[in-house]
Design a protein around this motif. Structure first.
Motif, PDB file in Angstrom:
ATOM      1  N   GLY A 122      36.886  34.638  32.006  1.00 39.48           N
ATOM      2  CA  GLY A 122      37.183  34.074  33.317  1.00 39.48           C
ATOM      3  C   GLY A 122      38.409  33.182  33.288  1.00 39.48           C
ATOM      4  O   GLY A 122      39.252  33.237  34.188  1.00 39.48           O
ATOM      5  N   ALA A 131      41.846  37.355  40.138  1.00 34.40           N
ATOM      6  CA  ALA A 131      40.639  36.788  40.739  1.00 34.40           C
ATOM      7  C   ALA A 131      39.440  37.726  40.639  1.00 34.40           C
ATOM      8  O   ALA A 131      38.302  37.272  40.503  1.00 34.40           O
ATOM      9  N   ARG A 132      39.676  39.019  40.706  1.00 36.75           N
ATOM     10  CA  ARG A 132      38.545  39.961  40.665  1.00 36.75           C
ATOM     11  C   ARG A 132      37.873  39.964  39.293  1.00 36.75           C
ATOM     12  O   ARG A 132      36.648  39.986  39.193  1.00 36.75           O
ATOM     13  N   GLU A 134      38.048  37.477  37.174  1.00 32.25           N
ATOM     14  CA  GLU A 134      37.445  36.141  37.072  1.00 32.25           C
ATOM     15  C   GLU A 134      36.089  36.133  37.775  1.00 32.25           C
ATOM     16  O   GLU A 134      35.107  35.612  37.232  1.00 32.25           O
ATOM     17  N   ASP A 135      36.021  36.712  38.961  1.00 29.74           N
ATOM     18  CA  ASP A 135      34.773  36.776  39.719  1.00 29.74           C
ATOM     19  C   ASP A 135      33.701  37.559  38.955  1.00 29.74           C
ATOM     20  O   ASP A 135      32.538  37.141  38.880  1.00 29.74           O
ATOM     21  N   ILE A 138      32.394  35.430  36.115  1.00 29.51           N
ATOM     22  CA  ILE A 138      31.492  34.386  36.612  1.00 29.51           C
ATOM     23  C   ILE A 138      30.132  34.980  36.962  1.00 29.51           C
ATOM     24  O   ILE A 138      29.083  34.431  36.594  1.00 29.51           O
ATOM     25  N   GLU A 139      30.133  36.097  37.671  1.00 27.48           N
ATOM     26  CA  GLU A 139      28.888  36.757  38.057  1.00 27.48           C
ATOM     27  C   GLU A 139      28.059  37.148  36.836  1.00 27.48           C
ATOM     28  O   GLU A 139      26.870  36.854  36.755  1.00 27.48           O
TER      29      GLU A 139
END
Length: 156
Positions: A122, A131-132, A134-135, A138-139
């Motif tokens: 991330g 960002a995708r 990173e998302d 995180i998920e």
């Protein structure tokens, strides 16, 4: 900030793909670890552990696919050889003769290892404006944190 995968620089793709491949490798090894323990757990907690280990490997199978597909989406190659996964992974294979508590401990440690790898992924993705990815990190990290907590709760 990169708006799409095609906006990422060649250098960014290489660094992000390497971090993604690390996460895939650890997820693949932990998927098999959970399945091994699902098959071989015994004792008074057989039923709930058998079901928990199945929940873990089923989730991880989907997770490894999501991570590998992200590698492809950014234009890199996903490591597809088991030998490569085992060599790269910080998670080690498990012993099918382990006690139920050893199985739980090993799987909890594997969850924490993947969680740390995903946190690093991330950070790398954020640094490069992806960002995708990173998302996704995180998920997936949230999921591994939850499994680590559930497993550790069995040891208290």
């Amino acid at each position: 900030m990169a708006q799409t995968a095609s906006d990422l620089s060649t250098d960014a793709v290489a660094v992000i793909a390497d971090a993604l491949n690390q996460a895939v490798a650890e997820t693949v090894v932990t998927t098999m670890l959970a399945q091994n323990y699902h098959w071989n757990v015994t004792g008074m907690s057989f039923g709930p552990l058998h079901a928990l280990f199945q929940e873990i490997y089923e989730d991880h199978f989907v997770g490894q696919d999501d991570l590998a597909e992200r590698i492809r989406a950014i234009g890199a190659v996903a490591e597809g050889k088991l030998a490569g996964q085992l060599e790269r992974s910080k998670v080690e294979e498990g012993d099918e003769g382990a006690s139920d508590k050893e199985m739980i401990r090993h799987l909890a440690e594997a969850q924490e290892t993947i969680g740390a790898t995903l946190a690093g992924l991330g950070a790398v993705a954020a640094e490069h404006g992806d960002a995708r990815t990173e998302d996704l990190a995180i998920e997936r990290g949230r999921i591994h944190d939850k499994f680590a907590w559930i497993l550790r709760s069995h040891l208290r």
